[in-house]
Design an enzyme around this catalytic site. Structure first.
Site, PDB file in Angstrom:
ATOM      1  N   HIS A 137       6.249   5.024  -0.827  1.00 45.23           N
ATOM      2  CA  HIS A 137       7.168   3.908  -1.136  1.00 45.23           C
ATOM      3  C   HIS A 137       6.815   3.313  -2.499  1.00 45.23           C
ATOM      4  CE1 HIS A 137       7.657  -0.458  -1.465  1.00 45.23           C
ATOM      5  NE2 HIS A 137       8.782  -0.342  -0.782  1.00 45.23           N
ATOM      6  N   ASN A 138       5.536   3.068  -2.716  1.00 39.13           N
ATOM      7  CA  ASN A 138       5.122   2.457  -3.978  1.00 39.13           C
ATOM      8  C   ASN A 138       5.366   3.386  -5.165  1.00 39.13           C
ATOM      9  OD1 ASN A 138       4.249   0.384  -2.330  1.00 39.13           O
ATOM     10  ND2 ASN A 138       2.432  -0.002  -3.549  1.00 39.13           N
ATOM     11  N   LYS A 160      -1.863  -1.076 -10.104  1.00 37.66           N
ATOM     12  CA  LYS A 160      -3.044  -1.195  -9.238  1.00 37.66           C
ATOM     13  C   LYS A 160      -3.439   0.143  -8.645  1.00 37.66           C
ATOM     14  CE  LYS A 160      -2.147  -5.937  -7.936  1.00 37.66           C
ATOM     15  NZ  LYS A 160      -0.681  -5.785  -7.791  1.00 37.66           N
ATOM     16  N   SER A 169       5.458  -4.199   3.062  1.00 43.25           N
ATOM     17  CA  SER A 169       6.092  -4.347   1.752  1.00 43.25           C
ATOM     18  C   SER A 169       7.073  -5.504   1.735  1.00 43.25           C
ATOM     19  CB  SER A 169       6.812  -3.064   1.360  1.00 43.25           C
ATOM     20  OG  SER A 169       7.460  -3.265   0.123  1.00 43.25           O
ATOM     21  N   LYS A 173       3.636   4.218   2.948  1.00 40.46           N
ATOM     22  CA  LYS A 173       3.650   3.052   2.046  1.00 40.46           C
ATOM     23  C   LYS A 173       3.269   3.478   0.621  1.00 40.46           C
ATOM     24  CE  LYS A 173       3.882  -1.190   0.559  1.00 40.46           C
ATOM     25  NZ  LYS A 173       2.967  -1.504  -0.439  1.00 40.46           N
ATOM     26  N   LEU A 195      -6.323 -15.355   4.491  1.00 42.00           N
ATOM     27  CA  LEU A 195      -5.280 -16.353   4.278  1.00 42.00           C
ATOM     28  C   LEU A 195      -4.829 -16.442   2.818  1.00 42.00           C
ATOM     29  CD1 LEU A 195      -6.242 -19.243   6.712  1.00 42.00           C
ATOM     30  CD2 LEU A 195      -4.408 -17.575   6.898  1.00 42.00           C
ATOM     31  N   GLU A 219       8.838   3.116  -5.865  1.00 41.65           N
ATOM     32  CA  GLU A 219       9.024   1.796  -6.511  1.00 41.65           C
ATOM     33  C   GLU A 219       8.761   1.914  -8.021  1.00 41.65           C
ATOM     34  OE1 GLU A 219       6.872  -1.524  -4.567  1.00 41.65           O
ATOM     35  OE2 GLU A 219       5.961  -1.913  -6.518  1.00 41.65           O
ATOM     36  N   ASN A 240     -10.340 -16.979   8.068  1.00 42.22           N
ATOM     37  CA  ASN A 240     -10.576 -16.643   6.666  1.00 42.22           C
ATOM     38  C   ASN A 240     -12.062 -16.801   6.387  1.00 42.22           C
ATOM     39  OD1 ASN A 240      -8.942 -16.147   4.062  1.00 42.22           O
ATOM     40  ND2 ASN A 240     -10.485 -17.656   3.458  1.00 42.22           N
TER      41      ASN A 240
HETATM   42  C1  6PG Z   1       5.223  -4.000  -2.029  1.00 42.63           C
HETATM   43  C2  6PG Z   1       4.579  -3.638  -3.361  1.00 42.63           C
HETATM   44  C3  6PG Z   1       3.197  -4.107  -3.485  1.00 42.63           C
HETATM   45  C4  6PG Z   1       2.520  -3.664  -4.801  1.00 42.63           C
HETATM   46  C5  6PG Z   1       3.067  -4.330  -6.005  1.00 42.63           C
HETATM   47  C6  6PG Z   1       2.277  -4.136  -7.294  1.00 42.63           C
HETATM   48  O1  6PG Z   1       5.671  -3.070  -1.409  1.00 42.63           O
HETATM   49  O2  6PG Z   1       5.295  -5.181  -1.660  1.00 42.63           O
HETATM   50  O3  6PG Z   1       4.580  -2.252  -3.469  1.00 42.63           O
HETATM   51  O4  6PG Z   1       2.511  -3.558  -2.415  1.00 42.63           O
HETATM   52  O5  6PG Z   1       1.190  -3.972  -4.704  1.00 42.63           O
HETATM   53  O6  6PG Z   1       4.381  -3.918  -6.212  1.00 42.63           O
HETATM   54  O7  6PG Z   1       1.963  -2.819  -7.548  1.00 42.63           O
HETATM   55  P1  6PG Z   1       1.418  -2.391  -8.987  1.00 42.63           P
HETATM   56  O8  6PG Z   1       0.472  -3.453  -9.446  1.00 42.63           O
HETATM   57  O9  6PG Z   1       0.735  -1.084  -8.828  1.00 42.63           O
HETATM   58  O10 6PG Z   1       2.614  -2.329  -9.878  1.00 42.63           O
END
Ligand code: 6PG
Length: 491
Positions: free
Chosen positions: A188-189, A262, A131, A185, A13, A192, A35
């Protein structure tokens, strides 16, 4: 005991979990939540979920007992050991055909493993990319599910109704087997990271190069957001640039220039290196974050290393801004070209049957990289599902040709100013390499053969009795080394 009424369960949660539950509830599904710290369940039911149909549970057993079969349980917990830990706790209360769904940012090899482990026990596993952050989770995220194909018919309705909708189409479809959902995904990141870096470079050029204040840059971005660059990230960056601190200064000018990460962008770059695919823009975007992180060292370097003398811009300012828009657009086309090349390669290797038009549609709305541009990518793959590269599609081919002169002018000017443009520049370098029938790898091969007898092959059309077609050739370049090639040695 009364018959179970829960359509789906959710564990975890935190912000994403709570918002996803409320979203699913709005779409008419009966959600049961759990949770680890159970007081959170009570607090959620008493506050955010008050007046909804959401049910709480204080143990895993209770959660499972409240779900209709086949049970569907989404885990929204920290990626890593916590996922395996919850799966272990769930197993005693699950029956054949029940579905465990991991909605965290798990690394796809873990999802491949978990699919096999759960299937071996008669259970089904889904690793789903989710996402869109808090806002997306609440009102419609992009959902990228993959794993056990047998799970899809049971979760399809919940997933597609919960996801964002664009032009009446859900931003969610079945991605593929085992780890395919989390893999997509991950890419995708990575994309991003690339989009974010490109926007940051455009800001730098406008700010340090043209000397524009944040407000004016925001207005440029708002204008771009009505054209080919129309996207969530351009829009929020304009909002960020407009945002003032209490003293009236743009807040962004007070943020420490050290980027966090991350790891999902890094995973994409590592995957690209492993696959041997030139996904250079995401790589540069990750490295740009790494360079930003060594702030103290950069500060020391800035005192002892100087760049070119800054000269005032004398050209046509509006033309320059239009060029920059095209440079950003062209670089974005390259980044997505590279991202889709990587997915194609991995799909081939792992025997996943990825639906590229479907993936672009899943990213079209709900997620961080959502944009109008992804609608054009969807159209390109709808025309040709096996498109080798976006640059072979008529629409993108024309777009990149049109953008090319401005793109080159921007990079040239940035180089003269001494403003780094790792993402813009690597995109152009890839573009120039990709469109070259001949690249200077002949020199590399000759060097390798010269110093290590690593052999080379002859260029078609240049064969002769010494240089035979298809053969691994070694030449005694100095007259001193032997004639034994490195590859012919076996111990
Ligand atoms: C999403 C994002 C998310 C991601 C953050 C931070 O699709 O909602 O990709 O999953 O965790 O954007 O990512 P970083 O800390 O690596 O910049």
């Amino acid at each position: 005991m009364s018959a179970p009424t829960g359509d789906i369960g959710l564990i975890g949660l935190a912000v994403m979990g709570q918002n996803l539950i409320l979203n699913m509830n709005d779409k008419g599904f009966n959600v049961v939540c759990y949770n680890r710290t159970t007081s959170k369940v009570d607090a959620f039911l008493a506050n955010e979920a008050k007046g909804t149909k959401v049910q709480g549970s204080h143990s895993i057993q209770e959660l499972c007992s409240k779900l209709k079969t086949p049970r569907k349980i989404i885990l929204l917990v920290k990626a890593g050991p916590a996922v395996d830990d919850f799966i272990k706790q769930l197993e005693p209360y699950l029956e054949k055909g029940d579905i465990v769904i991991d909605g965290g940012n798990s690394h796809y090899p873990d999802s491949i493993r978990r699919t096999h482990e759960l299937e071996a026990k008669g259970l089904l596993f889904v690793g789903s990319g989710v996402s869109g952050g808090e806002e997306g989770a609440r009102h419609g995220p992009s959902l990228m599910p993959g794993g056990s194909p047998a799970a899809w018919p049971s979760i399809k309705e919940i997933f597609q109704k919960t996801a964002a909708q664009v032009n009446g189409e859900p931003c969610c479809d079945w991605v593929g087997e085992t780890g395919a959902g989390h893999y997509v995904k991950m890419v995708h990141n990575g994309i991003e990271y690339g989009d974010m870096q490109l926007i940051a470079e455009a800001y730098d050029i406008l700010h340090r190069g043209l000397g524009l204040p944040e407000d004016e840059i925001a207005d440029i971005f708002y204008k771009w957001n009505t054209g080919v660059l129309d996207s969530f990230l351009i829009d929020i960056t304009a909002n960020i640039l407009k945002f003032k601190d209490d003293d009236g200064e743009p807040l962004v000018s007070k943020i420490l220039d050290q980027a966090g990460q991350k790891g999902t962008g890094k995973w994409t770059a590592i995957n690209a290196l492993d696959a041997g695919m030139p996904v250079t823009l995401i790589g540069e975007a990750v490295f740009a974050r790494c360079l930003s992180a060594i702030k103290a060292e950069r500060t020391r370097a800035s005192k002892v290393i100087s760049g070119p003398q800054k000269e005032a811009f004398r050209g046509d300012k509006q033309q320059f801004i239009d060029d920059l828009e095209q440079a950003l657009y062209a670089s974005k086309i390259i980044s997505y070209t590279q991202g889709f090349m990587l997915m194609r390669e991995t799909a081939k290797e792992l025997k996943w049957n990825l639906n590229y038009a479907g993936i672009a549609q899943m990213w079209r709305g709900g997620c961080i990289i959502k944009s109008v541009f992804l609608g054009d990518i969807t159209a390109a793959y709808q025309k040709n599902g096996q498109l080798e590269s976006l640059l072979f599609d008529d629409f993108f081919n024309k777009a990149v040709h049109k953008a090319q002169p401005g793109w080159r002018r921007i990079i040239a000017q940035a180089v003269l100013w001494g403003i780094p443009t790792p993402a813009f520049s690597t995109a152009l370098a890839f573009f120039d390499g990709y469109r070259s029938e001949i690249v200077p790898a002949n020199i590399l091969q000759a060097q390798r053969d010269y110093f290590g007898a690593h052999t080379f092959k002859v260029l078609p059309g240049k064969e002769n009795p010494r240089l035979k077609a298809g053969e691994d050739i070694h030449v005694n370049w100095t007259g001193r080394g032997g004639n034994v090639s490195a590859s012919s040695y076996s111990a």
